[in-house]
Structure formats: C-alpha cells, structure tokens
Design a protein around this motif. Sequence first.
Motif, PDB file in Angstrom:
ATOM      1  N   ASP A 210      47.256  51.439  38.979  1.00 43.29           N
ATOM      2  CA  ASP A 210      48.251  50.384  39.204  1.00 43.29           C
ATOM      3  C   ASP A 210      48.689  50.332  40.664  1.00 43.29           C
ATOM      4  O   ASP A 210      48.859  49.249  41.241  1.00 43.29           O
ATOM      5  CB  ASP A 210      49.485  50.616  38.323  1.00 43.29           C
ATOM      6  N   LYS A 211      48.884  51.518  41.255  1.00 43.39           N
ATOM      7  CA  LYS A 211      49.299  51.556  42.668  1.00 43.39           C
ATOM      8  C   LYS A 211      48.202  50.983  43.561  1.00 43.39           C
ATOM      9  O   LYS A 211      48.477  50.252  44.511  1.00 43.39           O
ATOM     10  CB  LYS A 211      49.569  53.006  43.098  1.00 43.39           C
ATOM     11  N   LEU A 212      46.966  51.342  43.257  1.00 50.18           N
ATOM     12  CA  LEU A 212      45.855  50.816  44.060  1.00 50.18           C
ATOM     13  C   LEU A 212      45.805  49.300  43.940  1.00 50.18           C
ATOM     14  O   LEU A 212      45.647  48.581  44.943  1.00 50.18           O
ATOM     15  CB  LEU A 212      44.522  51.433  43.605  1.00 50.18           C
ATOM     16  N   ALA A 213      45.966  48.808  42.720  1.00 49.47           N
ATOM     17  CA  ALA A 213      45.915  47.355  42.504  1.00 49.47           C
ATOM     18  C   ALA A 213      47.015  46.668  43.309  1.00 49.47           C
ATOM     19  O   ALA A 213      46.775  45.648  43.974  1.00 49.47           O
ATOM     20  CB  ALA A 213      46.052  47.044  41.015  1.00 49.47           C
ATOM     21  N   ALA A 214      48.212  47.228  43.265  1.00 53.64           N
ATOM     22  CA  ALA A 214      49.333  46.611  43.990  1.00 53.64           C
ATOM     23  C   ALA A 214      49.069  46.629  45.503  1.00 53.64           C
ATOM     24  O   ALA A 214      49.361  45.650  46.217  1.00 53.64           O
ATOM     25  CB  ALA A 214      50.632  47.354  43.666  1.00 53.64           C
ATOM     26  N   ARG A 215      48.499  47.736  45.969  1.00 58.43           N
ATOM     27  CA  ARG A 215      48.218  47.850  47.418  1.00 58.43           C
ATOM     28  C   ARG A 215      47.153  46.832  47.841  1.00 58.43           C
ATOM     29  O   ARG A 215      47.252  46.206  48.908  1.00 58.43           O
ATOM     30  CB  ARG A 215      47.751  49.281  47.726  1.00 58.43           C
ATOM     31  N   LEU A 216      46.140  46.676  47.005  1.00 59.49           N
ATOM     32  CA  LEU A 216      45.065  45.724  47.334  1.00 59.49           C
ATOM     33  C   LEU A 216      45.603  44.288  47.298  1.00 59.49           C
ATOM     34  O   LEU A 216      45.226  43.454  48.120  1.00 59.49           O
ATOM     35  CB  LEU A 216      43.890  45.874  46.362  1.00 59.49           C
ATOM     36  N   LYS A 217      46.474  44.031  46.347  1.00 58.87           N
ATOM     37  CA  LYS A 217      47.040  42.685  46.243  1.00 58.87           C
ATOM     38  C   LYS A 217      47.899  42.379  47.475  1.00 58.87           C
ATOM     39  O   LYS A 217      47.815  41.283  48.058  1.00 58.87           O
ATOM     40  CB  LYS A 217      47.855  42.549  44.956  1.00 58.87           C
ATOM     41  N   ALA A 218      48.695  43.355  47.879  1.00 59.70           N
ATOM     42  CA  ALA A 218      49.542  43.155  49.064  1.00 59.70           C
ATOM     43  C   ALA A 218      48.671  42.927  50.304  1.00 59.70           C
ATOM     44  O   ALA A 218      48.973  42.076  51.156  1.00 59.70           O
ATOM     45  CB  ALA A 218      50.441  44.378  49.268  1.00 59.70           C
ATOM     46  N   PHE A 219      47.584  43.670  50.391  1.00 61.53           N
ATOM     47  CA  PHE A 219      46.638  43.531  51.507  1.00 61.53           C
ATOM     48  C   PHE A 219      46.038  42.115  51.501  1.00 61.53           C
ATOM     49  O   PHE A 219      46.012  41.429  52.535  1.00 61.53           O
ATOM     50  CB  PHE A 219      45.556  44.604  51.342  1.00 61.53           C
ATOM     51  N   ALA A 220      45.605  41.676  50.324  1.00 60.44           N
ATOM     52  CA  ALA A 220      45.006  40.336  50.221  1.00 60.44           C
ATOM     53  C   ALA A 220      46.027  39.250  50.573  1.00 60.44           C
ATOM     54  O   ALA A 220      45.725  38.304  51.310  1.00 60.44           O
ATOM     55  CB  ALA A 220      44.477  40.119  48.801  1.00 60.44           C
ATOM     56  N   ASP A 221      47.239  39.393  50.059  1.00 58.88           N
ATOM     57  CA  ASP A 221      48.276  38.376  50.290  1.00 58.88           C
ATOM     58  C   ASP A 221      48.667  38.314  51.762  1.00 58.88           C
ATOM     59  O   ASP A 221      48.873  37.234  52.322  1.00 58.88           O
ATOM     60  CB  ASP A 221      49.521  38.683  49.438  1.00 58.88           C
ATOM     61  N   ARG A 222      48.781  39.483  52.370  1.00 55.41           N
ATOM     62  CA  ARG A 222      49.228  39.516  53.768  1.00 55.41           C
ATOM     63  C   ARG A 222      48.276  38.748  54.686  1.00 55.41           C
ATOM     64  O   ARG A 222      48.700  38.053  55.603  1.00 55.41           O
ATOM     65  CB  ARG A 222      49.340  40.979  54.219  1.00 55.41           C
ATOM     66  N   PHE A 223      46.979  38.896  54.418  1.00 55.90           N
ATOM     67  CA  PHE A 223      46.008  38.275  55.326  1.00 55.90           C
ATOM     68  C   PHE A 223      45.389  36.993  54.757  1.00 55.90           C
ATOM     69  O   PHE A 223      44.577  36.349  55.427  1.00 55.90           O
ATOM     70  CB  PHE A 223      44.907  39.290  55.683  1.00 55.90           C
ATOM     71  N   GLY A 224      45.736  36.676  53.527  1.00 55.18           N
ATOM     72  CA  GLY A 224      45.177  35.473  52.910  1.00 55.18           C
ATOM     73  C   GLY A 224      43.672  35.587  52.705  1.00 55.18           C
ATOM     74  O   GLY A 224      42.912  34.665  53.004  1.00 55.18           O
ATOM     75  N   ILE A 225      43.255  36.734  52.198  1.00 51.16           N
ATOM     76  CA  ILE A 225      41.813  37.000  52.052  1.00 51.16           C
ATOM     77  C   ILE A 225      41.442  37.320  50.611  1.00 51.16           C
ATOM     78  O   ILE A 225      42.282  37.754  49.824  1.00 51.16           O
ATOM     79  CB  ILE A 225      41.384  38.231  52.916  1.00 51.16           C
ATOM     80  N   GLN A 226      40.177  37.113  50.291  1.00 49.78           N
ATOM     81  CA  GLN A 226      39.598  37.644  49.054  1.00 49.78           C
ATOM     82  C   GLN A 226      39.148  39.067  49.368  1.00 49.78           C
ATOM     83  O   GLN A 226      38.357  39.281  50.278  1.00 49.78           O
ATOM     84  CB  GLN A 226      38.398  36.806  48.607  1.00 49.78           C
ATOM     85  N   VAL A 227      39.649  40.021  48.593  1.00 50.55           N
ATOM     86  CA  VAL A 227      39.241  41.418  48.797  1.00 50.55           C
ATOM     87  C   VAL A 227      38.068  41.738  47.873  1.00 50.55           C
ATOM     88  O   VAL A 227      38.055  41.338  46.704  1.00 50.55           O
ATOM     89  CB  VAL A 227      40.421  42.383  48.517  1.00 50.55           C
ATOM     90  N   TYR A 228      37.099  42.435  48.424  1.00 51.16           N
ATOM     91  CA  TYR A 228      35.993  42.981  47.628  1.00 51.16           C
ATOM     92  C   TYR A 228      36.044  44.498  47.670  1.00 51.16           C
ATOM     93  O   TYR A 228      36.450  45.081  48.692  1.00 51.16           O
ATOM     94  CB  TYR A 228      34.637  42.553  48.211  1.00 51.16           C
ATOM     95  N   LEU A 229      35.620  45.115  46.590  1.00 50.34           N
ATOM     96  CA  LEU A 229      35.355  46.557  46.576  1.00 50.34           C
ATOM     97  C   LEU A 229      33.886  46.730  46.248  1.00 50.34           C
ATOM     98  O   LEU A 229      33.293  45.890  45.576  1.00 50.34           O
ATOM     99  CB  LEU A 229      36.205  47.256  45.518  1.00 50.34           C
ATOM    100  N   GLU A 230      33.304  47.814  46.700  1.00 52.23           N
ATOM    101  CA  GLU A 230      31.879  48.053  46.462  1.00 52.23           C
ATOM    102  C   GLU A 230      31.687  49.400  45.769  1.00 52.23           C
ATOM    103  O   GLU A 230      31.091  50.322  46.341  1.00 52.23           O
ATOM    104  CB  GLU A 230      31.117  48.022  47.791  1.00 52.23           C
ATOM    105  N   PRO A 231      32.227  49.560  44.567  1.00 51.57           N
ATOM    106  CA  PRO A 231      32.106  50.866  43.933  1.00 51.57           C
ATOM    107  C   PRO A 231      30.668  51.218  43.570  1.00 51.57           C
ATOM    108  O   PRO A 231      29.948  50.396  42.985  1.00 51.57           O
ATOM    109  CB  PRO A 231      32.971  50.731  42.672  1.00 51.57           C
ATOM    110  N   GLY A 232      30.264  52.380  43.957  1.00 53.57           N
ATOM    111  CA  GLY A 232      29.020  52.949  43.465  1.00 53.57           C
ATOM    112  C   GLY A 232      29.427  54.030  42.482  1.00 53.57           C
ATOM    113  O   GLY A 232      29.526  53.812  41.269  1.00 53.57           O
ATOM    114  N   GLU A 233      29.757  55.170  43.061  1.00 57.49           N
ATOM    115  CA  GLU A 233      30.117  56.344  42.265  1.00 57.49           C
ATOM    116  C   GLU A 233      31.226  56.046  41.239  1.00 57.49           C
ATOM    117  O   GLU A 233      31.142  56.481  40.089  1.00 57.49           O
ATOM    118  CB  GLU A 233      30.555  57.444  43.248  1.00 57.49           C
ATOM    119  N   ALA A 234      32.252  55.299  41.640  1.00 61.84           N
ATOM    120  CA  ALA A 234      33.364  55.059  40.710  1.00 61.84           C
ATOM    121  C   ALA A 234      32.895  54.280  39.473  1.00 61.84           C
ATOM    122  O   ALA A 234      33.458  54.421  38.392  1.00 61.84           O
ATOM    123  CB  ALA A 234      34.493  54.300  41.406  1.00 61.84           C
TER     124      ALA A 234
END
Length: 364
Positions: A210-234
């Motif tokens: 949940d914390k990661l999701a909130a942090r990513l959302k704040a990051f996306a909102d601040r810059f007005g960007i679509q965020v991608y993650l590239e999980p391999g191992e996860a």
Amino acid sequence: MIPTPYYRIDLAAIAKNMAVIDQLCAASGAKALLALKCFATWPAFDAMRDHMAGTTSSSLYELRLGAEKFGKETHAYSVAWAEDEIDEAVGHADKIIFNSIGQLERFEDRASSIQRGLRLNPGISTSGFDLADPARQFSRLGEWDPAKIEAVLDRISGFMIHYNCENADFELFDRQLAEIEARFGDLMMRVEWVSLGGGIHFTGKGYPVDKLAARLKAFADRFGIQVYLEPGEAAITGTATLEVSVLDILDNGKRLAIVDSSVEAHMLDLLIYRLPAKMETSGSHSYQICGKSCLAGDIFGDFTFANELKVGDRLSIADAAGYTMVKKNWFNGVKMPAIVLRDPDGTERVMREFGYADYAASLG
Ligand SMILES: Cc1ncc(COP(=O)(O)O)c(C=O)c1O
C-alpha cells in the motif's frame, strides 16, 4: 513420474504474485511490464497476461518473443542497437528506449513511428554487488547529465531508470526516488511516462504494498506521468523449482550426493553471485549436494535431510525461475532440464523436453 531434471513452474504461486501486481497497479495507476531478461518461459505467459500490461526487453530476440508470445504493450530496450536490428525492433515495439543520446540521435528517424525514450542513470542504486550495479563507476547504462538530456528532450516522450536490485526496503526506495525527483524532476515534468525499471521486491513477505502504491501515485501525480514498473524477479519469485534426482553418494570426509543437474549449466546465477541453492529440508543427515558437471565447484550447497539419501531420491531446489531458465546452457553436454507447468490442482504438464538434437544444434 516425469523424469528429472526438470524446472517446475507452479501456476498457483504465479497467481499469488499476480494478485499483488493487480493490487499495486490498481492502487497506484502504474503499469507493470514483465522483464523478459529475468523470466521468458513463455508457456507460463497465459498465467501472467491478464495481470501485466506487457513486456520489456533487453535485445531484439527478447523483444520479438514479448511481442509474439505475450502481446499487449511491448517496450524495446537494448544497451546498443545494431544497424541491422533497428527496423525490425521498431516493427515489434510500442516504445523504444535508447540507452544513450548517441543511439537516440542515430536512430530517431527510423523510430519515428513509435514513442521514443531515453535511459537515465541516476548515479545511485540499491545494489551491493559491483557486477550488477547499474550505477557503478563509469557505468554505460543510461545518460547521467541533466543538461545533455535536456538538449534532446523534444525527441523523446519518456524515461527509463533502473536502479533497484531486489530492494525489499520501502524506506530506501522512497529516499532514493526523492533523490531522483530532485535531480531529474524538471525533466520529468516535461515527459509523458517514466519507467522505474525492476528490482523492487514488492511480492516479498511483509512488503508494504500500500505504501509503495501511494508513493508511486504521488510520483505520477506530481509530474503528470504514466509510471511503469518492470518487475522480473518480483513477478516470479517463489514460483519454480528445479527437480533433480540423486545419481551417486560419496563420502570424502563429508557426505556428498551427486544429482542429475549442474549449477553451472542450470542455475548459473548461484555461481556468479556466490550463493548457495535453497532447499526446504531439515533433519540430522547432512550432505553436500553436487552437480554432475566436471567443474570442481559445481556445488548446490550443504543441506540436512530427515533420512539418509540414496540413489534415485528426488530433491527439489527452490527459486528456479528468475535469471535461471534464461541462462541455462549446454556446458558439459549435461541434459537440459525439461520445462513443466504445475496446475493449481497439482497436475504436472511437460511443456518442453530437450535432447541431443538441441545440444548438437546449439553448436553447429
Ligand atoms: C532495465 C531493467 N528492467 C528490469 C529489470 C528486472 O529487474 P528484476 O528482475 O530485479 O525485477 C532489470 C534487471 O536487470 C533491468 O536491467
């Protein structure tokens, strides 16, 4: 019984990881792309496709595999594209990410039909192992200088930044992302998307999703960007085992069990990173589990078992999905493990077997 050796992929375990990816993406708005460099065993893609936005790649062949076998959104990245690769790469990809400004300038015209991005190197990472540290001194992985990057900003629509390495520490992720925001924030304001690469261990036990999701959302909102993650191992952690059988028992001052597999050929990363294999066993009978190649150090590790081992016993070596099947090789001509899917009801299906013809074909 399916003959050993084989890699066994547990679809129920994949489903568990996919549920976490669903949760993270829904709550953050981020899109998750499977990093094929880590796991490209495409018979398992049906279990992943509905939960991930697509794939990302590190070469033309990975890119093509992603486009053909996974589908959906396909990101193309390579440390360096060759002249004779670029047109085909553009044909398979939705986005192409150049590793350097030099490659961007050289190929941008030929990539004008799709979105272009640039890899940034933030100069920090969570890797403690120089070999795998993208921010190591003189790293060739991405552009470092904001002034140089700004000069080409009108030619790209996004950035890729890969700097985490099995990072299970959310606070560290948070701090480092803040450093990246400070360093590249002005540039990120002016693009449409940012990929934060892989290496965030968010499917691990106890990770604060949940914390990661909130942090990513704040990051996306601040810059007005679509965020991608590239999980391999996860995406695939804890989902596969290497199933082997004991071929011989020796006692050379220590009890040794030789199995029908090889660390060098079938779990190479353990040797590269000097890690023991993982096996869920316990008891009072200790053995060193050894591979059957001629390499003296072809050793899976020391384990204890409830009973004495004997020839024919089967052992199950854990964590055989990430950076494992993609690196298997024909060293010593050791029989390559088959690929088996285990359905949630326990049924095991052999998807691929390898034989002498594959060995010979790989050499000439
Ligand atoms: C650019 C990039 N994306 C994604 C990944 C996947 O990382 P992981 O398997 O640790 O999640 C890597 C790994 O090296 C990478 O270099």
